[in-house]
Design an enzyme around this catalytic site. Structure first.
Site, short mmCIF file in Angstrom:
data_model
loop_
_atom_site.label_atom_id
_atom_site.label_comp_id
_atom_site.label_asym_id
_atom_site.label_seq_id
_atom_site.Cartn_x
_atom_site.Cartn_y
_atom_site.Cartn_z
N HIS A 120 -5.51 26.72 -15.51
CA HIS A 120 -5.88 25.32 -15.22
C HIS A 120 -5.06 24.78 -14.06
CE1 HIS A 120 -8.74 24.37 -18.39
NE2 HIS A 120 -7.97 24.98 -19.26
N HIS A 164 -8.59 -23.62 -46.14
CA HIS A 164 -9.09 -22.34 -46.62
C HIS A 164 -9.42 -22.41 -48.11
CE1 HIS A 164 -7.67 -20.71 -42.84
NE2 HIS A 164 -8.06 -19.49 -43.16
N ASP A 196 -12.95 25.79 -26.35
CA ASP A 196 -13.23 25.08 -25.10
C ASP A 196 -14.72 24.98 -24.82
OD1 ASP A 196 -10.55 24.69 -24.54
OD2 ASP A 196 -10.39 26.45 -23.23
N GLU A 253 -1.89 20.06 -27.76
CA GLU A 253 -3.35 19.88 -27.70
C GLU A 253 -4.03 20.98 -28.51
OE1 GLU A 253 -6.87 19.67 -24.30
OE2 GLU A 253 -4.97 20.66 -23.86
N HIS A 254 -3.71 22.23 -28.19
CA HIS A 254 -4.24 23.39 -28.92
C HIS A 254 -3.08 24.14 -29.57
CE1 HIS A 254 -6.85 22.91 -25.25
NE2 HIS A 254 -7.80 22.93 -26.17
N GLN A 295 -4.63 29.43 -20.30
CA GLN A 295 -4.15 28.07 -20.17
C GLN A 295 -3.56 27.82 -18.79
OE1 GLN A 295 -4.64 25.81 -22.67
NE2 GLN A 295 -4.09 24.37 -21.07
#
Length: 428
Positions: free
Chosen positions: A261, A419, A360, A326-327, A258
């Site tokens: 990145h 209506h 991924d 996220e994960h 991770q």
């Protein structure tokens, strides 16, 4: 790396800090607003200017689009190993997507009216694929493939180019396989603005999907309304929740995967076992020395990695829900007890032998997932996000008559006599 413990004096503040909401800074909002305005007003000229400024590439309106010849050449030049990997990933993602598509249905309500839903693919969508320090070839598969599986006829991709004005050939090969119909050498907030509002070269789309940095995410937020968006997937992150059954080597490897990145990436580890915590710290230090992307790893390890010792795994699950990762990697001997407690993770990887990297690249579900706490409100990218829903209603004379008293009651209380009349007139 920051190490936090439930015995710390400021523990309650730690818990508060982990409860995130996805929002941009004032500085990011201002920059994005000016970029979006420029693209709306000046079109291609603004795209060319921003590409030169941010990517160092000199383009013209004629060279903004990647030619079909370039795309075909990239596929032909791909190694057999790359083609095989791309094809394996594409098969899994396509198959998963086809099984996930929403289906038309029809039925009747209590008054006998026919009701149902029909689903059509969007006509034209935009997929953003980040470039940055690494061309995210996998994101081409994880976005464009879903659009193709849904039957979208026009799939437009924007991705940054290099200083030479070219897009990574591996990425182009993936885009060809996945089904992209147009590819443009435009990145950043300006790409989102171009997809939303159009320029002289890029026609606007109905929906924009895909991950990006904080500027891309904020651009999607600011363009919402002019165009539909999928979710808010920003800088990548992972959270690992493990008890004593976790393997420190695997946990450290996922943290480092991770961290590479770079930039705003985050990695967290939560455990109720102090021995495992210490072992993971040692493993991160040891494994880090063997990796190549030191320039990306070191800043994240200093500021973006945190390890937390809780009193119980249940407390750890509460922290997971507050953080909304996220994960999430969940490693526990009590999976049946802990897994049902998790409510906000974008994707959950179960057990010691489920590395996030498989998700991924090849597992099947899209890796485009909510970040920054957006998992409290958004799911990950799914194929039905490329389908436009329409409800269908058909009434017979009889079902219309049965519906009339109900409509009349609503019309009276809301003061909308026309209506009520529009229904009662059909029974006269």
């Amino acid at each position: 790396m920051k190490i936090l413990r439930h015995t710390d004096a400021d523990w309650k503040q730690t818990l508060t800090n982990l409860d995130r909401r996805a929002e941009a800074s004032d500085a990011v909002r201002e920059v994005v607003s000016s970029v979006v305005k420029a693209v709306r007003e000046r079109g291609d000229a603004a795209l060319i200017e921003f590409t030169a400024k941010f990517d160092g590439a000199t383009l013209t309106s004629e060279t903004l689009r990647v030619s079909q010849e370039e795309i075909d050449a990239a596929w032909n030049a791909a190694t057999p190993e790359l083609r095989s990997a791309l094809e394996a990933s594409h098969r899994n993602v396509f198959a998963f997507s086809r099984k996930s598509m929403r289906q038309d249905w029809h039925g009747t309500n209590e008054q006998g009216a026919e009701v149902g839903e029909v689903y059509h693919p969007f006509e034209r969508v935009g997929c953003y694929v980040p470039g940055g320090t690494a061309p995210l070839v996998s994101t081409a598969i994880m976005t464009v493939t879903l659009a193709a599986a849904a039957g979208v006829p026009e799939i437009v991709v924007c991705t940054p180019c290099g200083r030479d004005g070219k897009v990574n050939p591996g990425l182009l090969a993936a885009l060809k396989l996945a089904g992209a119909t147009e590819v443009y050498k435009v990145g950043g907030a300006q790409a989102i603005a171009a997809l939303a509002y159009g320029t002289q070269t890029i026609q606007p789309v109905a929906k924009i999907v895909g991950p990006g940095n904080s500027y891309v995410v904020e651009a999607k937020r600011q363009c919402l309304g002019a165009v539909s968006i999928d979710l808010l997937p920003g800088p990548s992150e992972v959270l690992i929740l493990a008890d004593k059954s976790g393997d420190p080597r695997f946990i450290a490897a996922d943290i480092l995967a991770q961290a590479e990145h770079g930039k705003d990436s985050q990695a967290g580890f939560i455990t109720d076992d102090v021995a495992l915590l210490d072992a993971v710290v040692a493993e991160v230090d040891r494994q880090c020395q063997t990796l190549t992307r030191q320039d990306q790893l070191k800043p994240v390890l200093e500021k973006g990695v945190f390890l937390i010792l809780t009193s119980t795994l249940e407390e750890g699950a509460r922290l997971v829900n507050a953080y909304a990762p996220e994960h999430l990697s969940l490693i526990t001997e009590r999976e049946g007890d802990i897994l049902p407690l998790i409510r906000t993770a974008g994707a959950i990887f179960l057990g010691n032998h489920s590395p996030v990297a498989v998700g991924d690249f090849v597992a099947g579900p899209s890796h485009t997932l909510p970040t920054g706490g957006a998992g409290k409100s958004f799911p990950g990218l799914t194929v039905d996000m490329f389908q436009r829903r329409t409800s269908i209603i058909r009434l017979s004379r009889e079902s219309c008559a049965k519906s009339e008293p109900i409509v009349r009651a609503f019309a009276e209380v809301e003061g909308l006599d026309a209506h009520g009349r529009s229904v009662s007139i059909r029974g006269e």
